[in-house]
Design a protein around this motif. Structure first.
Motif, PDB file in Angstrom:
ATOM      1  N   ARG A 153       0.846  -1.203   0.000  1.00 11.40           N
ATOM      2  CA  ARG A 153       0.000   0.000   0.000  1.00 11.40           C
ATOM      3  C   ARG A 153       0.872   1.241   0.000  1.00 11.40           C
ATOM      4  N   SER A 193      -4.422  10.987  -2.978  1.00 15.30           N
ATOM      5  CA  SER A 193      -5.597  11.400  -2.223  1.00 15.30           C
ATOM      6  C   SER A 193      -5.533  12.922  -2.146  1.00 15.30           C
ATOM      7  N   LEU A 230      -2.501   6.518  -6.748  1.00 16.55           N
ATOM      8  CA  LEU A 230      -2.035   6.555  -5.360  1.00 16.55           C
ATOM      9  C   LEU A 230      -2.446   7.840  -4.650  1.00 16.55           C
ATOM     10  N   ARG A 260       0.260   5.479  -0.362  1.00 20.96           N
ATOM     11  CA  ARG A 260      -0.702   6.573  -0.449  1.00 20.96           C
ATOM     12  C   ARG A 260       0.051   7.895  -0.498  1.00 20.96           C
TER      13      ARG A 260
END
Length: 506
Positions: A34, A145, A143, A36
């Motif tokens: 993961r 936000s 990826l 972000r």
């Protein structure tokens, strides 16, 4: 490395140039489960995003540092939660003015795998579009936000010696459809800071300035809120500072403000001749503001009256309002020394092995970010060619560098080119990163080619006074190869010098 010590998730703070190359480097490892990237603005681009309307100009607070003027905001209890939009200033707008261009030759500034569409010094919209496209080009936009501000980063202590520390991020996302803030938390194995350091403007303390600002509201501003010379038409203007922004703003104001435009300089810059250009008058540093009659007194005893506007081009201070100093064992930035605390190679943190930072040193900007990002990605994926040295050796590097900077009178995170220090620093990061895997996983840091070196040492955005009649850099005689070229209305100069220059391209 055991599974408990493996870094599986990484958070990147910021989606400017440093965040873009960091995300791409992490993704290239094909290792992390993961990744972000949290960006508080509505689009990638970082400091290159252009806010055409910078208003409202914030109150000038002389001598104040980010812990005072950019403090953490109150976090609601019992997350997740939806609240009314935050109203506390977060300094998210950028300092880009209308005419700004880059000031590092494009071949040395852009990332190694993709050039700017043109150069050498393109206008500000080119690097902004470049950063946004770079995410998409490498399919790293998934990826992102966006509209998401990291409001708190807290270290979570491991429950055993077999586990690594982890990080809890408190996040606030503005939802423009509902006009609300959505709060939540996420936990990551590692964090890489790429949030830049051109957000919180700095104005130094000067005797009488606070009272002067109170008596003449709106007269004093920081260049972060400057966009064009037109609002200053016919005004008497004093510019404080002669770095790149001070140089640009002063030169632009000549076309609109009442001449001469006054420029206060602490010292002579590399592009200053023996006399000021037409329409500009040089002054020493300001020693006092006199609110009673509105005059401004300078170090040499001279004074100016009837000044309509004072523009401070005095730079920025790094700000990390999200860093939980109490939980994390102390502050991230030492404002007394103007440097990161306990850092190694301006990139790693000896006492936070799962924390990295990309983009702090003043050097080749985008290209130097690439070396940092690749080195951190290789280290966090447990594929570094060489490990970081033991903690005492990392601490010794910081102590020796701090001592050397004090001796030279230079800033800790300024890395000079002419002494070979830039090349040495990039070489250390190159050595840590090493090569990718046999199957092609991992990005390889770029070579410092002769073309890049040549551009750094020969191509200048600003003309440098020399022996030529036209005032451009380099010496005549054996240097008749000097050329002057146009680029979209801006001029740049090719100089042929027998030695390198101190960060002349920044």
């Amino acid at each position: 490395m055991s599974n408990e010590q493996r870094i599986k998730s990484v958070a990147v703070v910021g989606a400017g140039a440093a965040g873009a190359i960091t995300a791409v480097a992490l993704k290239a490892e094909n290792y992390f489960e993961r990744i972000r990237v949290f960006e508080r603005r509505e689009t990638p681009g970082g400091t290159w995003i252009f806010d055409s309307d910078p208003k409202p100009s914030l109150e000038v607070r002389p001598g104040r540092l980010p812990p005072d003027i950019d403090p953490p905001i109150d976090i609601p209890e019992a997350l997740p939660k939806i609240t009314a939009p935050n109203t506390q200033e977060r300094f998210a707008k950028t300092p880009i003015y209308n005419s700004l261009t880059t000031n590092v030759p494009d071949i040395a500034m852009c990332f190694s795998d993709t050039r700017f569409p043109y150069g050498p010094f393109p206008p500000h919209h080119v690097p902004r579009q470049y950063v946004e496209s770079y995410f998409s080009h490498h399919k790293a936009d998934e990826l992102l936000s966006l509209n998401t501000t990291v409001e708190d980063i807290t270290k979570l202590r491991p429950s055993s010696d077999l586990e690594l520390e982890r990080w809890r991020l408190t996040l606030r996302k503005y939802d423009p459809a509902r006009h609300v803030d959505v709060w939540w938390e996420e936990v990551f194995d590692a964090v890489i800071l790429a949030n830049g350091h051109y957000s919180v403007p700095y104005v130094p303390y000067v005797q009488g300035l606070d009272s002067y600002i109170a008596k003449f509201p709106g007269r004093v501003m920081h260049s972060k809120y400057y966009r064009s010379p037109l609002p200053f038409a016919g005004q008497r203007v004093l510019v404080i500072g002669n770095s790149a922004s001070g140089h640009d703003v002063t030169a632009e104001l000549v076309s609109a403000a009442r001449n001469p435009v006054y420029q206060s300089r602490r010292s002579k810059s590399r592009w200053d001749g023996d006399e000021p250009p037409a329409g500009i008058a040089w002054k020493p540093i300001v020693s006092e503001y006199v609110p009673e009659d509105g005059s401004i007194v300078f170090e040499d005893g001279t004074r100016l009256n009837d000044i309509d506007a004072v523009i401070y081009c005095t730079g920025y201070k790094a700000s990390f309002p999200f860093w939980n100093s109490t939980a994390n064992g102390g502050p991230l930035w030492d404002y007394a020394s103007n440097k990161l605390t306990s850092t190694y190679l301006h990139t790693f943190f000896p006492y936070h092995p799962t924390l990295g930072i990309v983009g702090v040193p003043r050097t080749l900007t985008f290209r130097s970010f690439e070396y940092q990002a690749v080195a951190v990605a290789r280290l966090f994926s447990n594929r570094a060619a060489v490990p970081l040295p033991p903690l005492p050796e990392q601490a010794r590097w910081e102590q020796q560098r701090a001592a050397e900077c004090r001796r030279r009178g230079t800033k800790f995170h300024d890395i000079p080119w002419e002494s070979g220090e830039t090349e040495g620093w990039l070489g250390e990061l190159f050595k840590i990163a090493g090569l990718g895997t046999l199957r092609g996983e991992g990005r390889i840091p770029p070579p410092l080619t002769k073309e890049v070196v040549w551009a750094i040492e020969h191509v200048r955005k600003y003309p440098e006074p020399g022996k030529q009649k036209d005032g451009y850099g380099g010496e005549r005689g054996s240097h008749d190869r000097d050329e002057k070229r146009g680029n979209g209305g801006d001029e740049w100069v090719l100089v042929d010098r027998p030695r390198k220059d101190l960060l002349g391209f920044i």
